[in-house]
Design a protein around this motif. Structure first.
Motif, mmCIF file in Angstrom:
data_model
loop_
_atom_site.group_PDB
_atom_site.id
_atom_site.type_symbol
_atom_site.label_atom_id
_atom_site.label_comp_id
_atom_site.label_asym_id
_atom_site.label_seq_id
_atom_site.Cartn_x
_atom_site.Cartn_y
_atom_site.Cartn_z
ATOM 1 N N PRO A 262 0.909 -1.319 -0.151
ATOM 2 C CA PRO A 262 0.072 0.094 0.140
ATOM 3 C C PRO A 262 0.657 1.395 -0.073
ATOM 4 O O PRO A 262 0.396 2.328 -0.441
ATOM 5 C CB PRO A 262 -0.835 -0.159 1.341
ATOM 6 C CG PRO A 262 -0.156 -0.948 2.129
ATOM 7 C CD PRO A 262 0.460 -2.070 1.256
ATOM 8 N N LEU A 263 1.912 1.037 0.767
ATOM 9 C CA LEU A 263 2.994 2.334 0.668
ATOM 10 C C LEU A 263 3.189 2.836 -0.808
ATOM 11 O O LEU A 263 3.164 3.866 -1.282
ATOM 12 C CB LEU A 263 4.106 2.268 1.476
ATOM 13 C CG LEU A 263 5.000 3.459 1.722
ATOM 14 C CD1 LEU A 263 5.681 3.371 3.247
ATOM 15 C CD2 LEU A 263 6.207 3.462 0.758
ATOM 16 N N LEU A 264 3.741 1.705 -1.429
ATOM 17 C CA LEU A 264 4.090 2.067 -2.901
ATOM 18 C C LEU A 264 3.135 2.297 -3.729
ATOM 19 O O LEU A 264 3.011 3.063 -4.671
ATOM 20 C CB LEU A 264 5.166 0.845 -3.218
ATOM 21 C CG LEU A 264 6.206 0.313 -2.612
ATOM 22 C CD1 LEU A 264 6.977 -0.911 -3.216
ATOM 23 C CD2 LEU A 264 7.322 1.613 -2.481
ATOM 24 N N ALA A 265 1.947 1.663 -3.489
ATOM 25 C CA ALA A 265 0.625 1.948 -4.455
ATOM 26 C C ALA A 265 0.262 3.315 -4.498
ATOM 27 O O ALA A 265 -0.257 3.997 -5.184
ATOM 28 C CB ALA A 265 -0.431 1.058 -3.932
ATOM 29 N N ALA A 266 0.558 4.074 -3.341
ATOM 30 C CA ALA A 266 0.186 5.354 -3.128
ATOM 31 C C ALA A 266 0.633 6.415 -4.190
ATOM 32 O O ALA A 266 0.248 7.460 -4.492
ATOM 33 C CB ALA A 266 0.551 6.089 -1.747
ATOM 34 N N PHE A 267 2.147 6.059 -4.777
ATOM 35 C CA PHE A 267 2.637 6.784 -5.648
ATOM 36 C C PHE A 267 2.798 6.230 -7.136
ATOM 37 O O PHE A 267 3.476 6.647 -8.087
ATOM 38 C CB PHE A 267 4.087 7.181 -5.008
ATOM 39 C CG PHE A 267 4.109 7.641 -3.495
ATOM 40 C CD1 PHE A 267 3.907 8.865 -3.656
ATOM 41 C CD2 PHE A 267 4.366 6.859 -2.604
ATOM 42 C CE1 PHE A 267 4.010 9.552 -2.434
ATOM 43 C CE2 PHE A 267 4.204 7.393 -1.320
ATOM 44 C CZ PHE A 267 3.891 8.774 -1.224
ATOM 45 N N ASP A 268 1.818 5.085 -7.368
ATOM 46 C CA ASP A 268 2.052 4.369 -8.723
ATOM 47 C C ASP A 268 1.368 5.428 -9.876
ATOM 48 O O ASP A 268 1.342 5.210 -11.035
ATOM 49 C CB ASP A 268 1.614 3.026 -8.672
ATOM 50 C CG ASP A 268 0.282 2.941 -8.238
ATOM 51 O OD1 ASP A 268 -0.524 3.944 -8.126
ATOM 52 O OD2 ASP A 268 -0.293 1.825 -8.314
ATOM 53 N N GLU A 269 0.731 6.493 -9.334
ATOM 54 C CA GLU A 269 0.095 7.532 -10.276
ATOM 55 C C GLU A 269 0.546 8.872 -9.666
ATOM 56 O O GLU A 269 0.739 8.941 -8.554
ATOM 57 C CB GLU A 269 -1.464 7.270 -10.099
ATOM 58 C CG GLU A 269 -2.055 6.070 -10.748
ATOM 59 C CD GLU A 269 -1.924 6.060 -12.279
ATOM 60 O OE1 GLU A 269 -1.666 7.072 -13.200
ATOM 61 O OE2 GLU A 269 -2.003 4.852 -12.731
ATOM 62 N N PRO A 270 0.650 9.647 -10.629
ATOM 63 C CA PRO A 270 1.008 11.275 -10.281
ATOM 64 C C PRO A 270 0.220 11.737 -9.184
ATOM 65 O O PRO A 270 -1.040 11.410 -9.140
ATOM 66 C CB PRO A 270 0.960 11.994 -11.360
ATOM 67 C CG PRO A 270 1.131 11.149 -12.550
ATOM 68 C CD PRO A 270 0.440 9.953 -12.079
ATOM 69 N N VAL A 271 0.742 12.407 -8.116
ATOM 70 C CA VAL A 271 0.028 12.775 -7.049
ATOM 71 C C VAL A 271 0.134 14.579 -7.000
ATOM 72 O O VAL A 271 1.308 15.008 -6.818
ATOM 73 C CB VAL A 271 0.608 12.344 -5.719
ATOM 74 C CG1 VAL A 271 -0.166 12.998 -4.489
ATOM 75 C CG2 VAL A 271 0.718 10.757 -5.520
ATOM 76 N N THR A 272 -0.892 14.967 -7.211
ATOM 77 C CA THR A 272 -1.312 16.518 -7.289
ATOM 78 C C THR A 272 -1.606 16.926 -6.169
ATOM 79 O O THR A 272 -2.634 16.463 -5.643
ATOM 80 C CB THR A 272 -2.038 16.955 -8.498
ATOM 81 O OG1 THR A 272 -1.439 16.489 -9.797
ATOM 82 C CG2 THR A 272 -1.904 18.322 -8.491
ATOM 83 N N MET A 273 -0.978 17.952 -5.377
ATOM 84 C CA MET A 273 -1.426 18.536 -4.300
ATOM 85 C C MET A 273 -2.885 19.271 -4.449
ATOM 86 O O MET A 273 -3.307 19.647 -5.593
ATOM 87 C CB MET A 273 -0.877 19.765 -3.828
ATOM 88 C CG MET A 273 1.020 19.465 -3.482
ATOM 89 S SD MET A 273 1.238 18.073 -2.639
ATOM 90 C CE MET A 273 1.760 16.762 -3.522
#
Length: 453
Positions: free
Chosen positions: A84-95
């Motif tokens: 789950p930690l890595l899955a949070a960043f497998d798509e771009p994260v826009t603020m």
């Protein structure tokens, strides 16, 4: 000519207008919001999580070969915790929003309370670097980019995902044989001794090139054909066994003797051994694996799988067929028979009695249930006559295209020691008497428009 009152109002208006021209010292909440780049988990080679500037966890490796915890201890890393930690960043994260500038302590983003999360992709410079602060209602968290004092709101999985004890990242998979084809399974307990199950390759392969395996049998007991679904479920559960926590290797969970020993062997000749301790705590049981130092806490249900005797593995399958092969189903229960047919378009119609509406959803449920019907138990020592099966209360017949019909007979009901009502059942005139739950019987009869027995 302006009066004094008019002049005063005009001056006040100009003053407010001037205030609107003064630049706002607060940051624009939506202008130029930064975006963290996407980073596939397969590309992550190093993870660093630092709390309070000094408490650092360092994990290195790759997704295919696995990760190792290098700091503050050295051990295999837990893939399920990293997922789950890595899955949070497998798509771009826009603020989502720019919240503030400075005042970092108000958001748990200062050096004392912020959690620095850095992901590397083979380089010495992190591909993603941010500081995680407090959570916000709605699933977002306060974050800031490293070396910046601007506070943002973003969805990065919540602070609790990163604010964990260092031991959280230690591997908690007792066994990791997911997808492995198991040929042998031996259970040893003080009550039943050793029960060994085995199956052999059939010589054929499946669609992905894996060898097909035959049915499970019991070594030295050709008279006992084990329940295939129960055996598959037992082997699958023990092949991927995950613990809630690991404790020291010298922890005494009642190993002399253990509650059970388990040995498994796969198609490649590999084997593994487990021992379950006698100690139970709050629905948990302890297990250790040969060659591994730690003792693990798992569900007591996992240990229960290994404590069964030979009779617990007897076959509970009653009926088995393909749904699309059904031509018609029939109920005989002392009233007018009910016959429901399936036509070439797979539409169900009640043909007996005539002019009766068909509840298609109920019929489909009945057919799907009967196609893989399993008993809840075996009525040892009960004869068909004693079970009321010499004159069944109801008989369900499944007529199949190109195959013999399959028949379920329902006899008398009884109460278990726990006060549960069940029915005696058997398959088409056989001698074996089984038990089936009253609610299951009621649902089967409802498909024919009948009430409960």
């Amino acid at each position: 000519m302006l009066t004094r009152r008019s002049q005063a109002l005009l001056g006040l208006t100009l003053a407010f207008g001037g205030l609107l021209l003064v630049p706002d010292c607060q940051p624009d909440p939506v202008a130029d919001l930064p975006t963290l780049p996407a980073l596939a988990r397969e590309d992550v080679t190093r993870v660093e999580i630092t709390s309070g500037q000094v408490n650092k966890v360092v994990i290195e490796g790759d997704w295919d070969q696995g990760y190792q915890v290098l700091q503050p201890y050295q051990a295999q890393a837990d893939r399920m915790s990293l997922r789950p930690l890595l899955a949070a960043f497998d798509e771009p994260v826009t603020m989502d929003l720019r919240v503030d500038r400075g005042h970092l302590e108000d958001y748990l983003l200062d050096d004392s309370d912020g959690i620095v999360v850095e992901l590397f992709a083979g380089a010495t410079v992190p591909a993603i670097s941010l500081v995680v602060g407090a959570d916000v209602p709605g699933g977002s968290s306060f974050v800031r980019l490293k070396d910046s004092d601007e506070v943002y709101r973003a969805k990065i999985g919540g602070r609790a995902r990163y604010e964990v004890e260092p031991t959280h990242w230690k591997n908690r998979l007792v066994t990791d044989w997911e997808g492995v084809q198991i040929l042998g399974l031996a259970l040893e307990t003080p009550d039943f001794g050793v029960i060994a199950f085995e199956r052999q390759p059939t010589g054929e392969v499946d669609s992905v090139g894996q060898p097909k395996l035959g049915q499970w049998g019991v070594l030295g007991r050709p008279d006992l054909i084990p329940d295939q679904r129960a055996m598959d479920a037992t082997a699958t559960s023990l092949a991927v066994l995950r613990a809630s926590k690991a404790v020291s290797s010298d922890f005494d969970a009642g190993w002399d003797p253990p509650a059970s020993r388990v040995t498994m062997m796969d198609v490649d000749g590999r084997s593994l051994q487990l021992e379950f301790g006698q100690l139970s705590v709050d629905g948990g049981a302890y297990v250790r694996r040969s060659g591994v130092e730690d003792v693990y806490l798992v569900s007591s249900a996992d240990r229960a799988l290994t404590l069964k005797g030979p009779m617990d593995f007897r076959n509970l399958s009653l009926l088995s067929f393909q749904r699309e092969d059904v031509a018609r189903i029939r109920l005989d229960d002392g009233q007018l028979p009910v016959v429901i047919e399936q036509d070439e378009q797979a539409l169900w119609t009640t043909v007996e009695p005539a002019h009766v509406d068909t509840d298609v959803k109920q019929v489909i449920f009945v057919v799907n249930t009967l196609a893989q019907l399993r008993a809840h138990g075996i009525a040892d020592g009960v004869t068909p006559a004693q079970a009321g099966l010499d004159r069944p209360s109801a008989v369900i017949t499944v007529e199949l295209a190109g195959a013999p019909a399959q028949v379920l007979e329902i006899g008398d009901s009884f109460l278990t020691d726990q006060g549960q009502r069940r029915f005696y059942v058997r398959v088409g005139g056989g001698q074996g008497v089984y038990t089936y739950d009253q609610y299951g019987v009621a649902k089967l009869l409802a498909g024919f428009g009948r009430g409960a027995l």
